[in-house]
Design an enzyme around this catalytic site. Sequence first.
Site, short mmCIF file in Angstrom:
data_model
loop_
_atom_site.label_atom_id
_atom_site.label_comp_id
_atom_site.label_asym_id
_atom_site.label_seq_id
_atom_site.Cartn_x
_atom_site.Cartn_y
_atom_site.Cartn_z
N ASP A 42 -1.49 -8.06 14.05
CA ASP A 42 -0.53 -7.30 13.25
C ASP A 42 -0.89 -5.81 13.18
O ASP A 42 -0.02 -4.95 13.23
CB ASP A 42 -0.47 -7.87 11.83
N GLY A 43 -2.19 -5.52 13.07
CA GLY A 43 -2.61 -4.13 12.99
C GLY A 43 -2.24 -3.36 14.25
O GLY A 43 -1.80 -2.21 14.17
N ASP A 144 -6.18 -0.08 -11.00
CA ASP A 144 -6.93 0.28 -9.80
C ASP A 144 -6.03 0.97 -8.79
O ASP A 144 -6.49 1.64 -7.88
CB ASP A 144 -7.55 -0.96 -9.16
N ALA A 156 2.13 -9.14 3.01
CA ALA A 156 0.81 -8.63 3.38
C ALA A 156 0.01 -8.27 2.12
O ALA A 156 -0.22 -9.12 1.27
CB ALA A 156 0.99 -7.44 4.33
N TYR A 157 -0.40 -7.02 2.00
CA TYR A 157 -1.19 -6.57 0.85
C TYR A 157 -0.47 -6.89 -0.45
O TYR A 157 -1.07 -7.33 -1.44
CB TYR A 157 -1.44 -5.07 1.00
N ASN A 158 0.84 -6.68 -0.47
CA ASN A 158 1.64 -6.94 -1.67
C ASN A 158 1.46 -8.36 -2.18
O ASN A 158 1.29 -8.59 -3.38
CB ASN A 158 3.11 -6.67 -1.35
N LEU A 159 1.50 -9.34 -1.29
CA LEU A 159 1.36 -10.74 -1.70
C LEU A 159 -0.05 -11.02 -2.22
O LEU A 159 -0.23 -11.79 -3.17
CB LEU A 159 1.68 -11.66 -0.52
#
Length: 255
Positions: A42-43, A144, A156-159
């Site tokens: 993905d990256g 944070d 992604a990060y959100n989940l």
Amino acid sequence: MTLRALVASPTPPAQAAEEELRANYDWVPIEEAEIVVALGGDGFLLQTLHTMLEARRILPVFGMNLGTVGFLMNEWRLEGLEDRLARAKPFRVSPLKMVAVTIHGEHLELPAINEVSLLRETRQTAKLEISVNDRIVLPELVCDGMLVATPAGSTAYNLSVQGPILPLGSGMLAVTPISPFRPRRWSGAILPDKARIGIRILEADKRPVSAVGDQREVREVERVDVTIDPSRDLTLLFDPEHALDDRITLEQFVA
């Protein structure tokens, strides 16, 4: 035949797959291509899309997973590539536009396909003021950090910070706090993707915050504005049996 270019991550699996594909199919330089096939995770796919955004020559991308998660990728297979590309289901993804102003007065504009995230730089919590369409909706969020995620980036990060999963085509953005301390019960918001989201960093000198558009970071920001940029739509291609909208829907039922 559709003219296609091949790009690959520098990892050994992706390089080995690239060698096999080049020996079995015809390819053209990316400057002449109509479709890009990307090998990696993905990256690497995000990196490929960002490269096209910077070059302002945006092509449909068919990714094949030779990385770890590969949520935005198709399965790696050597056989049947031409048929897969002919049958691929397109999905349009509108990136975010992040405009950041630093405490030193610098103005930077970056695209983000998955999310824009704001993160504290030191041990001290961040204090953020959030506005929507120039109206202050949260005078002080002690946390944070926070992020604004697209539907494509909502898994992604959100989940991982308990944000909502947004179906493709929902026309929505997720605004999600990271470890909120005050107000403790605020778990975020879902906004129309036409919304203009502004984040002002309170006590920016004492409590420094960085802003990240996907993988690119701007440190010591004072204000960040986030909007959808429909003028730079991207197209991802998927095998019909593993389409991105189905994956995002099914992700809501993963234990």
